[in-house]
Design an enzyme around this catalytic site. Structure first.
Site, PDB file in Angstrom:
ATOM      1  N   ASP A  25       0.825  -1.207   0.000  1.00 28.59           N
ATOM      2  CA  ASP A  25       0.000   0.000   0.000  1.00 28.59           C
ATOM      3  C   ASP A  25       0.863   1.262   0.000  1.00 28.59           C
ATOM      4  OD1 ASP A  25       0.915  -0.175   2.607  1.00 28.59           O
ATOM      5  OD2 ASP A  25      -1.050   0.013   3.539  1.00 28.59           O
ATOM      6  N   SER A  26       2.174   1.085   0.099  1.00 26.82           N
ATOM      7  CA  SER A  26       3.092   2.208  -0.092  1.00 26.82           C
ATOM      8  C   SER A  26       3.008   2.758  -1.506  1.00 26.82           C
ATOM      9  CB  SER A  26       4.528   1.785   0.218  1.00 26.82           C
ATOM     10  OG  SER A  26       4.881   0.598  -0.468  1.00 26.82           O
ATOM     11  N   ASP A  64      -0.878  -6.069   0.078  1.00 28.20           N
ATOM     12  CA  ASP A  64      -1.322  -5.476   1.334  1.00 28.20           C
ATOM     13  C   ASP A  64      -2.840  -5.355   1.359  1.00 28.20           C
ATOM     14  OD1 ASP A  64       0.757  -4.895   3.137  1.00 28.20           O
ATOM     15  OD2 ASP A  64       1.417  -3.181   1.946  1.00 28.20           O
ATOM     16  N   LYS A  95      -1.171  -9.390   2.994  1.00 28.14           N
ATOM     17  CA  LYS A  95      -0.373  -8.987   4.151  1.00 28.14           C
ATOM     18  C   LYS A  95      -1.213  -8.084   5.036  1.00 28.14           C
ATOM     19  CE  LYS A  95       3.249  -6.144   3.818  1.00 28.14           C
ATOM     20  NZ  LYS A  95       2.875  -4.999   4.714  1.00 28.14           N
ATOM     21  N   GLU A  97      -1.077  -5.668   8.541  1.00 27.61           N
ATOM     22  CA  GLU A  97      -0.227  -4.995   9.527  1.00 27.61           C
ATOM     23  C   GLU A  97      -0.794  -5.174  10.924  1.00 27.61           C
ATOM     24  OE1 GLU A  97       0.633  -0.929   8.757  1.00 27.61           O
ATOM     25  OE2 GLU A  97       1.357  -1.271   6.719  1.00 27.61           O
ATOM     26  N   GLU A 164       9.736  -4.536  10.339  1.00 27.39           N
ATOM     27  CA  GLU A 164      10.166  -3.253   9.772  1.00 27.39           C
ATOM     28  C   GLU A 164      10.745  -2.319  10.821  1.00 27.39           C
ATOM     29  OE1 GLU A 164       8.519   0.413   6.941  1.00 27.39           O
ATOM     30  OE2 GLU A 164       7.299  -1.386   7.241  1.00 27.39           O
TER      31      GLU A 164
END
Length: 289
Positions: A25-26, A64, A95, A97, A164
């Site tokens: 999502d970056s 993501d 993924k 978070e 991270e």
């Protein structure tokens, strides 16, 4: 693992033999110009997943789940994870978070038959709670909390996890505490794998917020951005001074006989017509749309 977002980059990742491609999502910060990852939508993620899956066949492709697509309930999470797999063109896993707070949701997604990669440490979707894009696990208690998060994600069914921006010693301890693969970013050399963003590692132009953070841990394996800027500047100059396109880059030809006939007909039919019309153009009153 490499994070990439479109067809051309996916082709390069595939040809390089990279094992995992993450559609992160970056993309919101790197390619869409957002200040954070928070505005990224499901539709935007699916759009980029489709482009990536068209470009590569070899890597495991992970997407993501964007902010707001899984937090409300496990049902919401399953629906959106399912949508990524159904509409994403061939995505293999999602993924999510977060640590222990997301374990129940992750467990439900896994139970529904969808593979999940975890993500602990700096979780960009929670940057406001974390006080910004800051390294995590830098105190004893924070480091122990990360161990507990990792164990909880493994128990929930994650097949692997991203760690991270944590100290190398903490990432090493996390890797030793779980039996699933760990993939580090800004977390030292002791994880099972590493991940970098395509644009960062190749030195391409990137969003200013992202650029302020990534150089601390990102090794640039190329400086493509400088080459791109020089190439664009050279193209602009060549067009302005009319050196491009030269005859070499004008390959489509017409026979001499046809050229002469065409020019004769053009002159007779069009130039003569314009002259005979006798219309005068009032240059002072041309309306521009």
């Amino acid at each position: 693992m490499v994070t990439a977002y479109d067809y051309p980059s996916a082709v390069h990742v595939d040809k390089a033999g990279i094992d995992i491609l993450l559609v992160g999502d970056s993309v919101g910060m790197v390619e869409l110009g957002y200040d954070t990852t928070l505005p990224v939508t499901m539709d935007e993620m699916i759009h980029h997943c489709k482009a990536v899956t068209r470009g590569c066949r070899r890597p495991l492709i992970v997407s993501d789940l964007p902010f707001g697509s899984f937090e409300a309930s496990p049902v919401q999470a399953i629906q959106n994870a399912s949508r990524i797999l159904k509409e994403g063109g061939g995505v293999d896993a999602v993924k999510v978070e977060g640590g222990r707070a997301r374990a129940e949701t992750i467990g439900k997604i896994v139970e529904s038959g969808i593979a999940v990669m975890g993500h602990i440490g700096l979780t960009p979707q929670s940057y406001s709670v974390l006080g910004g894009f800051r390294a995590q696990g830098r105190s004893t208690q924070e480091a122990l909390n990360l161990i507990d998060d990792a164990i909880a994600l493994e128990k929930a069914g994650c097949f692997g996890m991203v760690i991270e921006c944590v100290p190398a010693v903490v990432a090493k301890a996390v890797t030793e505490a779980v039996s699933i693969p760990t993939i580090g970013i800004g977390s030292g050399p002791y994880t099972d794998g590493q991940v970098l963003v395509y644009h960062d590692m190749l030195g391409m132009m990137q969003h200013h917020h992202h650029a302020e953070f990534t150089p601390k841990f990102c090794k640039q394996y190329a400086t493509v951005g400088h080459l791109i800027q020089q190439g664009l500047a050279d193209y602009k100059a060549d067009v302005e001074n009319q050196s491009f396109p030269s005859e070499h880059y004008s390959p489509y030809q017409i026979s001499k006989e046809d050229e002469e006939e065409f020019l004769h007909e053009f002159s007779k039919k069009y130039r003569q017509k314009n002259k005979s019309s006798g219309e005068e153009v009032d240059e002072e009153n041309i309306k521009v749309y």
